[in-house]
Design an enzyme around this catalytic site. Structure first.
Site, mmCIF file in Angstrom:
data_model
loop_
_atom_site.group_PDB
_atom_site.id
_atom_site.type_symbol
_atom_site.label_atom_id
_atom_site.label_comp_id
_atom_site.label_asym_id
_atom_site.label_seq_id
_atom_site.Cartn_x
_atom_site.Cartn_y
_atom_site.Cartn_z
ATOM 1 N N CYS B 239 0.876 -1.173 0.000
ATOM 2 C CA CYS B 239 0.000 0.000 0.000
ATOM 3 C C CYS B 239 0.911 1.219 0.000
ATOM 4 O O CYS B 239 1.678 1.416 -0.922
ATOM 5 C CB CYS B 239 -0.974 -0.028 1.172
ATOM 6 S SG CYS B 239 -0.202 -0.126 2.785
ATOM 7 N N ARG B 244 -2.248 -0.825 5.439
ATOM 8 C CA ARG B 244 -3.458 -1.352 4.803
ATOM 9 C C ARG B 244 -3.169 -2.717 4.181
ATOM 10 O O ARG B 244 -4.026 -3.585 4.126
ATOM 11 C CB ARG B 244 -3.957 -0.367 3.728
ATOM 12 C CG ARG B 244 -4.547 0.895 4.300
ATOM 13 C CD ARG B 244 -4.893 1.896 3.205
ATOM 14 N NE ARG B 244 -3.712 2.553 2.670
ATOM 15 C CZ ARG B 244 -3.710 3.397 1.634
ATOM 16 N NH1 ARG B 244 -4.859 3.651 1.002
ATOM 17 N NH2 ARG B 244 -2.610 3.978 1.209
#
Lengths: 139, 282
Positions: B239, B244
């Site tokens: 990410c 994430r």
């Protein structure tokens, strides 16, 4: 000494984690949004979109040239809420000049950068920018 | 939850309510917001901050083995403890902490499905009392870095071998339209776009509105139907800073049962700033 200088001094005298405790106290003491603004908030007005958390601020300059700030930030975003609460404490009922003199790097001056880290300063500086912009537009 | 390949790793809020006082269990809260834990947390939960506790303050890296041992010893966690993680933002940071614990080879890690959001939505109690557990003498056994962490040279090899990469950022970041995640301007990069060949599956597509994970069938459709992965693939997820993508790493590894998934935590803040690193835009 301005109110803001007093707050900065309070943070600078504290060490490490104590600064976070002060920030949390600010988060807990943000005055509730006056009822007359709740319908506007529910309609999504006055949101600061640069902040990931839902931050709402009403910045008013009265006929006596006093700045008034009303804000709402959820308790689930205490860091942002604490920061907004500092601005309300420092600038509610202050003059426009005082607001415009607020340092843009206030977060550094409060000694919060190393605790929060660059990644987490998201949106905080944009709140100061928005505050100053509103005060300029209304002067 | 029973259709997931490793359902035993995911527990519900009731399980945590029943076990937060269990001496064999340590509950860990990990949030993006550093103050959130102090406003109230699950009884007996220990705070672990993804930045101040898990990252080295000078080097861009996780804390070293010794500091991880000190941290866990101080928090009262031993290698034998079952650690259950939860946090804000659909468990992003809880997954990040989970992944970091796995990096240091901690055996029994669980995740509370739905995180703080679900706990609060169910009206479950929070406390401000911070429980101090007796300190331990934590020793890291075998590190797990090679298995679950990818560095940029691994990514170059991955591109050459045409192996699957999953970009879990928002669509605007993937196409190169945005140079940073909406609202996180300081996590910028000099170039926008994605690693050549990477497929876009924004992490949030794996989560429901209430913060819990989507069903096994929906996840299978998302990653295999849409993105063309298969469970035997060697996958690298990334990410912007690796948080994430630890959520996606969790989904692929435990819920879909992939055996080879690595998180490239250098992610776009490294790749998008790296001289001559190839980039695709679309």
């Amino acid at each position: 000494m301005s109110k803001l200088d007093g707050i900065i001094a309070e943070f600078q005298e504290a060490q490490g984690e104590e600064r976070l405790e002060i920030l949390l106290e600010f988060a807990e003491s943000l005055p509730p949004l006056p009822e007359e603004y709740i319908p506007q908030k529910e309609a999504g007005l006055n949101r600061i979109h640069e902040c990931q958390s839902p931050v709402f601020m009403w910045i008013i300059v009265s006929s006596e040239k006093k700045v008034k700030i009303y804000a709402d930030v959820p308790m689930e975003a205490p860091t942002v809420r604490g920061f907004v609460s500092i601005l309300v404490e420092a600038f509610h009922e202050s003059s426009q000049e005082e607001v415009l003199a607020c340092p843009n790097d206030l977060i550094h001056k409060l000694g919060l950068v190393s605790l929060l880290g660059m990644m987490r300063l998201s949106g905080l500086t944009s709140i100061i920018r928005r505050l100053k912009q509103s005060v300029i537009e209304k002067s | 939850m029973s259709e997931y390949i490793h359902p035993e790793v995911l527990v519900d809020t009731q399980w945590v309510a029943d076990h937060s006082g269990d001496e064999n269990v340590r509950v860990v809260e990990s949030n993006e917001d550093i103050l959130l834990y102090s406003t109230g947390h699950v009884a007996n939960a220990i705070k672990i901050d993804w930045q101040n506790d898990l990252q080295d303050s000078v080097l861009r890296d996780y804390v070293g083995k010794e500091n991880f041992e000190k941290l866990l010893s101080r928090k009262g966690i031993s290698p034998e403890h079952t650690v259950v993680f939860y946090g804000d933002k659909s468990n992003w940071w809880a997954c990040y902490a989970f992944w970091a614990f796995k990096l240091f080879g901690h055996k029994n890690c669980l995740l509370m499905n739905g995180g703080r959001q679900k706990w609060l939505a169910q009206g479950r109690p929070l406390t401000k009392d911070v429980r101090e557990f007796p300190s331990t003498d934590y020793k890291v056994g075998e590190m797990n870095e090679e298995k679950i962490r990818a560095f940029r040279d691994d990514v170059f090899r991955h591109i050459d071998a045409k192996k699957p990469l999953i970009d879990v950022r928002s669509t605007g970041e993937y196409t190169g339209e945005l140079l940073h995640m909406p609202d996180y301007p300081q996590e910028g990069a000099l170039r926008g776009g994605h690693i050549p060949g990477a497929k876009s599956v924004p992490w949030s597509q794996a989560a429901r509105e209430d913060g819990t994970f989507k069903s096994w069938a929906d996840l299978k459709e998302l990653y295999e139907g849409n993105a063309g992965l298969s469970s035997s693939d060697d996958v690298v997820a990334y990410c912007r800073i690796g948080e994430r993508s630890s959520h996606t790493w969790f989904v692929l590894t435990y819920l879909l049962g992939y055996e080879s998934v690595r998180n490239y935590d250098g992610s776009w803040t490294e790749w998008g700033n790296l001289v001559r690193a190839p980039i695709e835009k679309s």
